[in-house]
Write an enzyme that holds these catalytic residues in place. Structure first.
Site, PDB file in Angstrom:
ATOM      1  CG  LEU A  56      -2.147  -0.614   1.183  1.00  0.00           C
ATOM      2  CD1 LEU A  56      -2.880  -0.376   2.477  1.00  0.00           C
ATOM      3  CD2 LEU A  56      -3.136   0.051   0.308  1.00  0.00           C
ATOM      4  CG  ASP A  57       1.000   3.897  -3.109  1.00  0.00           C
ATOM      5  OD1 ASP A  57       1.959   3.082  -3.636  1.00  0.00           O
ATOM      6  OD2 ASP A  57       0.579   4.469  -4.304  1.00  0.00           O
TER       7      ASP A  57
END
Length: 321
Positions: A56-57
């Site tokens: 996940l960013d």
């Protein structure tokens, strides 16, 4: 069920690491990379081996499955699984990065109707082509695309085919649009938001992204990092899911005690089961997860296997509770 094996002998002056087997569903906070989140939890557990099942960013929040011990063998399945997201788009403004961190490229008036929005969204259902954004971790000649972008360079990227399985409007309040999407691996929701904005004729960029599902796993039962930091290692372990959590939606094949040993040694077995690219395999006891396999023409072909030691540790923990 999670498993805790005997401690590993520590280096002088260090606390011992523990062999922990299981999957922990983390609700990743904003601003933290997936690896940073993983390492924080790993230190809290003093876990010997750990990984995560899908990056996940830092600007995204939500479901991040963390894998420990034997569960790391199945982390790749989490990477390949379909994902679900809630995304909030700012309409009328495009940016250099496609999100709120970039510089504004263009502003346009927003003159929309609900019918127009729903018609635009429908265009993106099913297989679509996406050009990966420059501000992404995708590698080109050994360097992440965002490294080129930070240097002011843009490199040519080939469009990739991804699949939008479901896409629906959640909320619209004039200049902000919230959508829920279920998509195949490799989908850039930031790019999807930009493309929807262009289809609407006003442009858009992503201002919030939250992952709500990964394969069969959902946010239900996910725990915040701050909660884990206030808990002890035993309390964290108590929240873990079994090693087979990442394959909980796959068909089950159960083997006899005699067949179990042969399967764990990597031998094919003859079974009466339809062809399937991925099944989960168990021994005669319900808790005895052995690993994954595929079935082809009556052959059970091992893929990823637990070791006999890991299987015994899981069974011991189950029976001792």
């Amino acid at each position: 069920m999670h498993v805790r094996a005997p401690s590993v002998a520590p280096a002088p002056g260090r606390r011992p690491k523990r062999v922990v087997h299981g999957v922990l569903l983390l609700d990743k906070p904003l601003g933290l990379s997936s690896n940073d989140a993983l390492q924080r939890v790993r230190r809290l557990l003093r876990a010997e081996k750990a990984g995560h099942a899908g990056t996940l960013d830092p600007l995204a929040t939500g479901l991040l499955p963390l894998c420990f011990g034997a569960a790391t063998k199945f982390a790749q399945l989490g990477l390949e699984a379909d994902k679900g997201y809630r995304a909030v788009m700012q309409l009328g403004v495009t940016t250099t990065t496609g999100d709120a961190e970039g510089e504004v490229l263009r502003t346009r008036p927003v003159q929309l109707t609900l019918e127009k929005i729903e018609a635009a969204i429908r265009q993106f259902l099913g297989p679509i082509e996406q050009v990966p954004p420059m501000h992404s971790a995708l590698k080109r000649d050994g360097k992440a695309l965002y490294e080129y972008a930070r240097a002011g360079l843009e490199v040519e990227r080939e469009a990739r085919r991804v699949t939008i399985h479901a896409l629906r409007l959640v909320d619209w309040n004039g200049e902000r649009l919230e959508i829920e999407v279920r998509c195949s691996k490799g989908t850039y929701v930031r790019t999807l938001a930009q493309d929807i904005g262009e289809a609407l004729g006003c442009g858009a960029h992503l201002v919030a992204l939250r992952r709500i599902s990964s394969g069969a796993l959902g946010l239900e039962g996910a725990v915040a990092l701050v909660t884990l930091e206030d808990a002890g290692a035993d309390a964290i372990e108590a929240r873990m899911l079994p090693v087979d959590a990442l394959v909980a939606d796959r068909p089950v094949v159960r083997l006899s005690a005699e067949e179990t040993g042969r399967f764990l040694s990597g031998m094919r077995r003859k079974i009466d089961h339809p062809d399937d690219e991925l099944v989960r395999v168990y021994g005669p006891q319900p808790a005895a997860f052995l690993g994954t396999a595929r079935v082809k023409a009556g052959d059970l072909i091992p893929l990823r296997l637990l070791s006999p030691v890991e299987v015994e540790a899981i069974l011991h923990t189950r029976t001792s509770r």
